[in-house]
Write a protein that holds these residues in place. Structure first.
Motif, short mmCIF file in Angstrom:
data_model
loop_
_atom_site.label_atom_id
_atom_site.label_comp_id
_atom_site.label_asym_id
_atom_site.label_seq_id
_atom_site.Cartn_x
_atom_site.Cartn_y
_atom_site.Cartn_z
N ARG A 105 1.28 -1.18 -0.04
CA ARG A 105 0.02 0.06 -0.23
C ARG A 105 0.74 1.24 0.02
NH1 ARG A 105 -2.07 -3.95 -0.75
NH2 ARG A 105 -4.06 -4.56 0.03
N CYS A 106 0.42 2.24 0.46
CA CYS A 106 1.30 3.45 0.65
C CYS A 106 2.45 3.25 1.92
CB CYS A 106 0.45 4.49 1.01
SG CYS A 106 -0.90 4.90 -0.30
N PRO A 107 3.39 3.32 1.23
CA PRO A 107 4.59 3.03 2.24
C PRO A 107 4.61 4.29 3.16
CG PRO A 107 5.36 3.58 -0.12
CD PRO A 107 3.82 3.61 -0.09
N VAL A 118 -4.01 -1.94 -11.03
CA VAL A 118 -5.28 -1.47 -11.07
C VAL A 118 -5.85 -1.04 -9.65
CG1 VAL A 118 -7.64 -2.21 -11.44
CG2 VAL A 118 -5.86 -2.76 -13.19
N GLU A 119 -5.57 -2.06 -8.96
CA GLU A 119 -6.26 -1.96 -7.86
C GLU A 119 -5.63 -0.98 -6.65
OE1 GLU A 119 -8.01 -4.86 -4.47
OE2 GLU A 119 -6.04 -4.73 -5.16
N GLY A 120 -4.76 -0.61 -7.18
CA GLY A 120 -3.99 0.45 -6.11
C GLY A 120 -3.16 -0.28 -5.00
N ALA A 121 -3.33 -1.74 -5.21
CA ALA A 121 -2.82 -2.30 -4.28
C ALA A 121 -1.69 -3.17 -4.74
CB ALA A 121 -3.81 -3.42 -3.82
N PRO A 122 -1.81 -4.13 -5.28
CA PRO A 122 -0.73 -5.19 -5.52
C PRO A 122 -0.04 -4.76 -6.61
CG PRO A 122 -2.91 -5.67 -6.07
CD PRO A 122 -3.23 -4.61 -6.02
N ALA A 189 -14.31 4.32 -4.78
CA ALA A 189 -13.68 5.62 -4.10
C ALA A 189 -12.37 5.27 -3.36
CB ALA A 189 -14.62 6.41 -3.15
N ARG A 190 -12.76 3.98 -2.68
CA ARG A 190 -11.71 3.46 -1.76
C ARG A 190 -10.52 3.10 -2.64
NH1 ARG A 190 -12.17 -1.66 -0.96
NH2 ARG A 190 -10.18 -2.05 -1.01
N LYS A 198 -4.68 8.17 -0.99
CA LYS A 198 -5.57 9.14 -0.20
C LYS A 198 -6.71 8.46 0.38
CE LYS A 198 -3.52 12.81 -2.07
NZ LYS A 198 -2.97 13.92 -1.40
N PRO A 199 -6.25 8.12 1.70
CA PRO A 199 -7.21 7.32 2.40
C PRO A 199 -8.24 8.01 2.67
CG PRO A 199 -4.95 7.36 3.58
CD PRO A 199 -5.05 8.37 2.51
N GLN A 200 -8.46 9.24 2.62
CA GLN A 200 -9.55 10.03 2.87
C GLN A 200 -10.67 10.28 1.61
OE1 GLN A 200 -9.83 10.71 5.79
NE2 GLN A 200 -7.85 9.83 6.13
N MET A 201 -10.14 9.80 0.50
CA MET A 201 -10.91 9.40 -0.58
C MET A 201 -12.39 9.03 -0.39
SD MET A 201 -11.23 10.64 -3.65
CE MET A 201 -9.72 11.21 -3.82
N ASN A 202 -13.32 9.72 -0.84
CA ASN A 202 -14.63 9.28 -0.90
C ASN A 202 -15.43 9.48 -2.34
OD1 ASN A 202 -15.30 11.94 -0.86
ND2 ASN A 202 -15.33 11.95 1.29
#
Length: 473
Positions: A105-107, A118-122, A189-190, A198-202
């Motif tokens: 995730r975000c370091p 894509v997923e912002g994750a992996p 959004a997540r 941007k964890p605050q993204m909604n």
DNA sequence: CCCGGAAGAG
DNA sequence: CTCTTCCGGG
């Protein structure tokens, strides 16, 4: 079934031949894409005509584009941004690599630069964005050049749309090309927030970002439908595509009988059929939108520059500076073209070369058999083409083209829209010179095919073929 | 929900 | 520039 989020560890031999993202040594930065081997784009004929220029994807030497017949002097970051993306969406040719599922995730401490997934994750370091997909660095690298820094939202949205596992979160709206529905706004959004760290993204914020696309005509809202937006594919695809002109494949008999009638060679050499298909779809979708639905909302000219700022000009791929892609420069924005150039003539009726049955469109919304296109002729008359399909999507190319094929004997013409700031250089071959308003894609004059346009648009198509990639100063 | 202005970050 | 964040308004 998709390998989203998975990353490929070992590079397959096939992959090796294509640009892939490789981790930059010593820094945990975004991946850098480069050609791992100088193999021309598949389909390209190295002997005769250049396929995709080798410099097209990867990093160009600081001193300039790679020499050779096929170099493109445009900066790598410019034109192909969206193209790159599309290409990345092409069906994988390799088994999905296995890799740790959970990417970083975000370091801690620092925002992630480019996860390339894509997923912002992996996205493990060095992993292609979509496994097996090439991912040019300038498509994700911040420092690459303006216009192609981080992942863009529309980009991300398309990614999600392309992935089956997100179908429950966001999906194409059937029946309307380019239209998609965010089924789970919070989740989207997540994901977006995760991608951007941007964890605050909604959804509220995300939708605000989407709204910014309105003026750029990348997106528009489908009114009355919640969470429903629609892409303007002409922007996403064609604008940035160095495609000069695409002619609909003629009926087989024509191919046999009159080879000069159409110029399939005009298609960018080695252009993957899927992408071509997307292009066609894009055009179609746009034409359909503008001609048919005439969205009340986003008529091109109406928007633009409220604040006099430059924001209005859509530049997804941001192509700064003069167009060095030569022939494509001839074909500017449709909107300001004389009708001859702006015409969007339907292609000849269906019968298509067998090759076209290979087309598949992972990128664009699938067409369900139950929902034929407006104006589509009977599906039966179309080549079904269920063979050789790699994707899970039903084949949509032919029905689509069929939908275009109302005017017998006419051609489908795809013009490359000129991105903002793109200078139109006189064509050495034709001497044509046009100053086009780069701002808009299509407008009203897409309908109303004119006669005599052929001579205008394609004075010397053969020449295009010869010079396409190169435009010697 | 949706819209778009405003300010500001990167 | 592209969002992100906030917000007043429909």
């Amino acid at each position: 079934m998709s390998s989203l989020g998975e990353t490929s560890d070992p590079v397959s031999p096939e992959q090796r031949a294509h640009p892939v993202c490789v981790p930059r040594q010593g820094q945990g930065m975004g991946p850098t894409c480069r050609w791992l081997s100088p193999k021309p784009w598949p389909g390209g004929d190295p002997q005769r005509k250049p396929a995709w220029p080798s410099g097209w994807w990867g990093e160009l030497p600081a001193g300039g584009p790679p020499q050779g017949p096929a170099s493109v002097s445009a900066r790598p970051s410019s034109l192909p941004t969206s193209l790159a993306f599309l290409l990345r969406l092409l069906p994988q040719q390799h088994p999905p690599p296995t890799r740790p599922r959970h990417g970083p995730r975000c370091p801690p401490g620092r925002t992630m630069q480019c996860s390339c997934t894509v997923e912002g994750a992996p996205a493990g370091p060095g992993s292609p964005w979509i496994s097996g997909m090439a991912f040019p660095d300038w498509a994700c690298k911040a420092e690459s050049s303006p216009g192609s820094r981080q992942i863009q939202l529309w980009h991300f949205i398309l990614e999600l749309l392309q992935k089956e596992e997100f179908r429950h979160v966001i999906a194409w709206q059937q029946g309307e090309y380019g239209e998609f529905v965010i089924k789970d706004p919070d989740e989207v959004a997540r994901l977006w927030g995760r991608r951007k760290c941007k964890p605050q993204m909604n959804y509220d914020k995300l939708s605000r970002a989407l709204r910014y696309y309105y003026n750029k005509r990348i997106l528009h809202k489908t009114k009355g439908k919640r969470f429903t937006y629609k892409f303007n594919f002409s922007r996403l695809v064609v604008v940035n595509y160095p495609l000069c002109e695409v002619w609909a494949p003629p009926p087989p008999q024509v191919l046999l009988g009159a080879p000069t009638l159409l110029q399939p060679a005009l298609l960018p050499m080695g252009l993957p059929s899927e992408l071509l298909h997307s292009l066609l779809l894009a055009q179609w979708a746009t034409a359909e939108q503008l001609a048919g639905h005439q969205t009340p909302h986003g008529l091109p000219e109406a928007t633009e520059d409220k604040k006099g700022s430059s924001s209005g000009a859509p530049r997804l791929g941001s192509l700064p500076g003069p167009c060095k892609l030569s022939p494509c420069c001839l074909l500017g924005s449709l909107q300001d073209q004389p009708p001859s150039l702006a015409s969007f003539a339907p292609p000849p009726p269906p019968p298509l070369p067998a090759d076209w049955t290979h087309l598949s469109g992972p990128f664009l919304p699938p067409v369900l058999p139950e929902q034929p296109f407006p104006g589509a002729s009977k599906p039966d008359t179309l080549l079904p083409g269920p063979r050789g399909l790699t994707g899970t999507h039903p084949f949509l190319g032919l029905p689509l083209l069929a939908g275009l094929g109302q005017g017998g004997g006419e051609r489908l013409r795809l013009l490359s829209l000129r991105p903002q700031g793109l200078e139109v250089k006189p064509c050495p071959m034709t001497g044509a010179k046009r100053h086009l308003d780069p701002r808009d894609g299509f407008s009203s004059d897409i309908h109303g095919p004119k006669t005599g346009d052929k001579s205008l648009v394609s004075p010397r198509l053969e020449n295009f073929k010869a010079v396409w990639p190169l435009d010697p100063p």
